[in-house]
Design an enzyme around this catalytic site. Structure first.
Site, short mmCIF file in Angstrom:
data_model
loop_
_atom_site.label_atom_id
_atom_site.label_comp_id
_atom_site.label_asym_id
_atom_site.label_seq_id
_atom_site.Cartn_x
_atom_site.Cartn_y
_atom_site.Cartn_z
CG HIS A 62 20.11 -6.57 -51.09
ND1 HIS A 62 21.10 -7.53 -51.01
CD2 HIS A 62 20.75 -5.38 -50.97
CE1 HIS A 62 22.28 -6.95 -50.85
NE2 HIS A 62 22.10 -5.65 -50.81
CE LYS A 117 22.64 -5.89 -55.24
NZ LYS A 117 22.54 -6.31 -53.84
CG ASP A 167 16.40 -10.94 -76.48
OD1 ASP A 167 15.44 -10.16 -76.28
OD2 ASP A 167 17.31 -10.69 -77.29
CG HIS A 187 29.37 -5.27 -51.78
ND1 HIS A 187 28.48 -5.49 -52.83
CD2 HIS A 187 28.63 -4.79 -50.74
CE1 HIS A 187 27.25 -5.15 -52.43
NE2 HIS A 187 27.31 -4.73 -51.18
CE LYS A 229 26.20 -8.93 -51.92
NZ LYS A 229 26.74 -8.15 -50.85
CG ASP A 282 32.27 -30.93 -48.96
OD1 ASP A 282 33.17 -30.60 -48.16
OD2 ASP A 282 31.31 -31.62 -48.64
#
Length: 471
Positions: free
Chosen positions: A214, A216, A221, A389, A391, A396
């Site tokens: 999952h 991404k 470079d 969608h 995450k 703190d």
């Protein structure tokens, strides 16, 4: 004779079911996962056997990449002197130690992180960095769609490959199951190295379909990287028919890119059985800020569930606030208890979920966890303009967790995920401002309102909760 065959079949079938139940019990899995499998196998043995065959086998003790290979890849980073940095703040040293001991996540100093909350802006930034590539482009996505967005990326990568830039792509075989083979064949014909992670094919189909990549990741470079929640598909840019697609992605410049490089090269080695090495993949990094980050590549193989352990630890040790964005909330008992305990202790705990997600069944299961959350004092926010969608975890004033992992069993137990744990007050303040901006578009649910929802709905939620570890 027919009766004998029938009785023999039923006997063998019953022994098989009971044998699988015994294997599940002796495997010492999380009881929250063990019980649903036993229920399914005993109450619906035919369907249960099929589902277990494809999705239930526990391969966590296997390793797709050896510790020696992982250590050899990580050593390149240390030899490139990316790890020199001041001491971590005292309150974050135990967390950093946890991340290093469980998955060799090295603290990296001085990165610049640019957030993108719009799919179009992220896509243009990615294409711009690809256009400036000189040596290599490493790209890994769960979904690479054969649509306008996917074809723009394909054409940009093909153009760089023709210029002599080494372009390597990993995609998830299940995430891209609906993509025609011609899409990837055209990439290969243009000189791009393209491979499917954990290719799904009989007879080994059953051992792989439930363990998906999952992540991404983009590395260009060795100097610029991307991480976050956005895949390559039109819906991440244009939204859905019923609303916008609110997601978060990040561009990283500086030493943090080396952590992404390690994650990609490890998966590349596991998939292709070819080891890539050389100083050109870990160039000297410019210092941009005072932040310290650790790139954490979590996965289902091995003893530790690093992302679950680390995020639960961060929640348990927060004193002022814990703010979370996640499209799916199907937590382990450890994380759920940590959030409730923090709220009961007076910590400002806020959980932002989509008012409507892309799965009604997951919505039902997620909502079953909210009763006790509200009773503990957790503030529940439902994002209304479209599908949330994103995450994000803020603990703190100086700790932010970003990346690909949702707060659900699948991300913590089954998927290969990648998150960045960022220790920096300025970056945390920026992400808190984004959270506040999203909160203005949310409906804050009151306990009175929540507990008045229809009883039939609550029964459906409770029923789906039983199966939440399998989702």
């Amino acid at each position: 004779m027919q009766q004998i065959l029938t009785y023999t079949f039923l006997t063998l079938y019953t022994v098989t079911i009971l044998g699988i139940v015994l294997v599940i019990i002796t495997d010492n899995r999380n009881p929250l996962k063990t019980l649903p499998w036993i229920i399914v196998l005993l109450l619906a043995p035919v369907a249960g056997l099929v589902f277990y065959f494809f999705f239930g086998q526990n391969l966590s003790k296997q390793r797709i990449i050896s510790r020696r290979t992982r250590k050899r890849i990580t050593l390149q980073l240390e030899e490139a002197e990316h790890t020199g940095c001041p001491d971590l703040p005292e309150q974050y040293r135990p967390l950093a130690q946890l991340l290093r001991r469980t998955c060799h996540a090295v603290p990296l100093y001085g990165s610049r992180i640019t957030p993108y909350t719009d799919g179009g802006a992220k896509m243009e930034a990615l294409l711009g960095e690809i256009a400036r590539a000189h040596h290599h482009i490493h790209l890994q996505y769960y979904i690479l769609s054969d649509d306008e967005t996917g074809r723009r990326l394909r054409d940009a990568l093909a153009a760089k490959a023709r210029e002599g830039v080494r372009v390597r792509i990993l995609y998830d075989d299940v995430g891209c199951s609906g993509v025609k083979k011609a899409f990837f064949r055209e990439m290969r014909e243009a000189g791009i190295e393209v491979h499917a992670f954990l290719h799904v094919k009989f007879p080994r189909f059953t051992s792989k379909v439930n363990y998906r990549n999952h992540r991404k990741i983009v590395v260009i470079d060795g100097r610029t990287g991307f991480i976050g929640g956005m895949n390559i598909a039109d819906r991440y840019v244009r939204g859905t028919e019923w609303g916008s697609w609110r997601d978060t992605h990040f561009r990283i410049e500086g030493s943090g890119v080396a952590g992404l490089q390690i994650a990609f090269l490890s998966d590349w080695s596991a998939t292709t059985k070819r080891h890539i090495a050389g100083p050109e993949y870990f160039p000297a990094a410019k210092r941009y800020t005072d932040d310290i980050l650790q790139i954490v590549a979590g996965g289902p193989f091995g003893k530790w569930r690093t992302l679950l352990q680390a995020e639960s630890y961060a929640v348990a040790n927060a004193r002022r606030r814990v703010w979370i964005q996640t499209p799916y909330y199907l937590p382990s008992d450890v994380l759920n208890t940590a959030l409730q305990t923090a709220a009961l202790a007076g910590t400002d705990v806020r959980l932002m979920l989509p008012a409507r997600s892309d799965s009604k069944l997951i919505d039902l299961a997620s909502h079953s966890y909210l009763d006790d959350m509200m009773r503990a004092g957790v503030k529940i926010l439902f994002y209304e303009p479209g599908f949330l969608h994103s995450k994000l975890l803020i603990a703190d004033d100086a700790l932010t967790v970003i990346g690909s992992a949702n707060m659900d069993f699948r991300s913590f137990e089954h998927n290969f995920e990648v998150n960045a744990f960022v220790c920096d007050e300025e970056f945390t303040a920026r992400m808190a401002a984004i959270f506040d901006s999203d909160a203005a578009k949310c409906h804050a649910v009151t306990p009175g309102e929540w507990f008045r929802r229809p009883r039939r709905r609550r029964w459906a939620e409770s029923f789906m909760r039983v199966f939440s570890p399998l989702m």
